[in-house]
Design an enzyme around this catalytic site. Structure first.
Site, PDB file in Angstrom:
ATOM      1  N   HIS A 143      20.896  43.472  13.714  1.00 28.50           N
ATOM      2  CA  HIS A 143      21.223  44.678  14.447  1.00 28.50           C
ATOM      3  C   HIS A 143      20.350  45.152  15.322  1.00 28.50           C
ATOM      4  CE1 HIS A 143      23.964  45.179  10.970  1.00 28.50           C
ATOM      5  NE2 HIS A 143      23.248  45.299  10.359  1.00 28.50           N
ATOM      6  N   CYS A 185      23.628  44.735  18.798  1.00 24.32           N
ATOM      7  CA  CYS A 185      24.308  45.771  19.489  1.00 24.32           C
ATOM      8  C   CYS A 185      23.171  46.510  20.516  1.00 24.32           C
ATOM      9  CB  CYS A 185      24.883  46.905  18.633  1.00 24.32           C
ATOM     10  SG  CYS A 185      26.373  46.598  18.039  1.00 24.32           S
TER      11      CYS A 185
END
Length: 302
Positions: A143, A185
């Site tokens: 992430h 991301c």
């Protein structure tokens, strides 16, 4: 939300001035710097300087080893982080392992690393002796947020991980390519898309005493542009990594690295689109982002 979004895939040398300065001076439009002044011989034609006759602009790959490739594959995260399980990331790690091994790298995969563990792994790697290696590669699967990557227990700055390999800290990789591929991301923006009309220092150098910028010879290949989600399929892996491995398997030993990554951009941009029951996340697009400080062309061949 700081996640790599899950989906189902549809498919200056040459002049010497007395002093350099920063770009904060008053207008000097009438000034013509020496490097723009053409030298002429007696016949009036321009004369090339010796700098124009430097050897081929390709990294030397004639080393005993291609180099080390570290893959950090973060799938499970502590509850306190609020991050979900990254289903599909093992597909990425498996494809990357095979791909970089086929290119000749010594590949090591590390699963579910804390921030401290990621720091230790890369610091230790930077302290190894790379004199027999042509380059170094690292892949981060996790992430993320803008400029940040998640360990299992929180976030750490990407720059803090990569800085171990700066020229002043990792001398045995000086003037060798340091490659970082980052699947994460970089924000929470969504790309709706738009309908298109159609589918080591060279000892033979005559002047070997020169400085190298400590940030030189890095390449960062991000799965998405700043501010945006990065998409991943639980069944087949992330768009970026699967495209990267596909292109590397096909052209890794024939094309230059920026040509390869341009083709990866093309594949991600044209061949992938999200499919979701939530209209907010349906039919979204993605474009990877390459940031290069490489100083030569890089081919994975001897």
């Amino acid at each position: 939300m700081a996640d790599d979004q899950v989906c189902v895939v549809e498919q200056g040398a040459g002049y010497s001035a007395s002093e350099d300065t920063v770009d904060a001076k008053p207008d000097r439009s009438s000034f013509v710097p020496p490097f723009l002044r053409k030298k002429k011989n007696d016949s009036g034609s321009s004369v090339k300087t010796t700098r124009d006759q430097e050897p081929a602009y390709q990294y030397n790959m004639n080393f005993e080893k291609v180099g080390k490739c570290i893959i950090i594959n973060n799938k499970n995260f502590n509850k306190e982080t609020g991050m979900d399980v990254r289903n599909g990331t093992d597909k990425d790690a498996e494809a990357l392992f095979k791909c970089f091994r086929n290119l000749g790298f010594d590949v090591v995969v590390h699963n579910d690393c804390s921030c401290a563990k990621m720091q230790d792994l890369l610091r230790q790697a930077s302290e190894e002796d790379h004199r027999k290696s042509a380059c170094f590669a690292c892949v981060l699967l996790s992430h993320g947020e803008e400029n940040l990557i998640y360990g299992t227990d929180g976030v750490t700055a990407i720059k803090n991980l990569t800085a171990h390999f700066r020229g002043d800290r990792c001398k045995t990789l000086l003037e060798k390519p340091k490659l970082f591929f980052i699947q994460a991301c970089r924000g929470t923006e969504l790309d709706d898309g738009i309908q298109a009309d159609s589918g080591p220092i060279n000892e033979t150098d005559a002047n070997p005493r020169y400085k190298v910028p400590v940030e030189a010879d890095f390449l960062f290949a991000y799965s998405t542009v700043p501010g945006y989600y990065s998409w991943r399929s639980p069944g087949s892996g992330s768009w970026f990594v699967q495209a990267l491995c596909s292109i590397l398997n096909e052209h890794g030993k024939s094309l230059e690295i920026l040509q390869i990554l341009t083709r990866v951009n093309n594949r991600v941009a044209r061949h992938f689109q999200s499919h979701s029951d939530d209209p907010l996340f349906h039919e979204k697009k993605q474009i990877p982002c390459v940031v290069s400080m490489l100083t030569k062309e890089l081919y994975f061949r001897k």
